[in-house]
Design an enzyme around this catalytic site. Sequence first.
Site, PDB file in Angstrom:
ATOM      1  CB  CYS A 294      -0.998 -10.681  98.906  1.00 17.40           C
ATOM      2  SG  CYS A 294      -1.543  -8.989  98.624  1.00 17.40           S
TER       3      CYS A 294
ATOM      4  CB  CYS B 147       1.104  -6.674  96.568  1.00 18.92           C
ATOM      5  SG  CYS B 147       0.202  -6.787  98.121  1.00 18.92           S
TER       6      CYS B 147
END
Lengths: 88, 316
Positions: free
Chosen positions: A10, A13
Amino acid sequence: MVIKILGTGCPNCQHLEARTREVLRELGVTAEVILVKDVPAILAYGVMATPALVINEKVRAIGIPSKGKIAAFVRGELFSEAQTVNKN
Amino acid sequence: MLQSLADLATYRWLHLTPGTRPGEAVNFFLYDITKVFLLLATVIYVVTLLRTFFPVERTRRLLSGKRELWGNMAAALLGIVTPFCSCSAVPMFIGFIESGIPLGVTFSFLISSPMVNEVALVLLLGLFGWSIAGMYILSGVIIAVLAGYVIGKLHLEKEVEEYVYNLKVRAGIVPEYSWADRHAYAWSYVKDILRRVWPYVTAGIGLGAFIHGYAPAEFLAGYAGRGNFLAVPLAVAIGVPLYSNAAGIIPVVSVLLEKGVSLGTALAFMMAVTALSLPEMIILRKVLKPRLIMLFIGILTVSIITVGYLFNLLVA
């Protein structure tokens, strides 16, 4: 030093990965940065909220720590690596 | 105080005349934007600080002994304060199920988390006041409790992918925070959120201010006012396929309201956009079988429509 970023890919991250690489560059430390996207592998670290930062197999942070914090983790790890070398 | 600052800037520095259209629009824009950004910074800071006390692992431990109903309520409330992004849904879901938290209780958590959104809360607070912001939280929590309770009662454990039950989760990690850490975390989060949402918020308030100053009110009242019974399901049907963050949608909602759309309809639209997102359903497909996903979407849709009608009924 092996650094793992745990997360399913995501934006958060990616943010943590970019920040970690930035800190490594600023400190002039070479380390292997690995992205762990496999859910069972992430859970095996006891991590349920992503992203998480793992340095030499130790979970250091959940969420996105500040650059200062990441730098402190990396320095701490360098120090303990140096000590192990000295002992041998 | 903010109003006098806005007055000072509009009428003294910009030499606009009170009561004229450009004067009113600029004044409204300056007032709203200062208020919303101050509120955003304050509320996000407080919520994030609070969240450092509820990491996912602690929430899991708090919920693991809970039975249904009480468990659903605790999960819905913890869903608001536990930091959680939709990309963590899968590991978190597995972690909850694996530690014996009932499926329905897990769903209450999964629903309340995106449903009661802190950015949405701030904007509702800033643009519409306490009572509407409070009703937004309350209805989000009620939906989460009821939907989770129903899913629990339907005994759908078989509709979860089998591998979920076979995974072993290592004893979870609770991060240690000092007060300095909490502050640093909250502050960096405030900056992060503001950096991401400011264009939407500014554009939305700009549009709102323009309409406030120029457009005739009640323009949409005939189509989506309280008199139209189909307005709520229609708003939800339009909202579900749209995917946006709360920051993008609320300024639009405030414009809709200004043009005569009733509050329940606008709120239902907003909840449909933020709580029912295709990307999240795709992520959840990794752990849930299609039947349970469809049921999840169905229950949420019905609850959101109900809330819409309820608000239309209660708020005259």
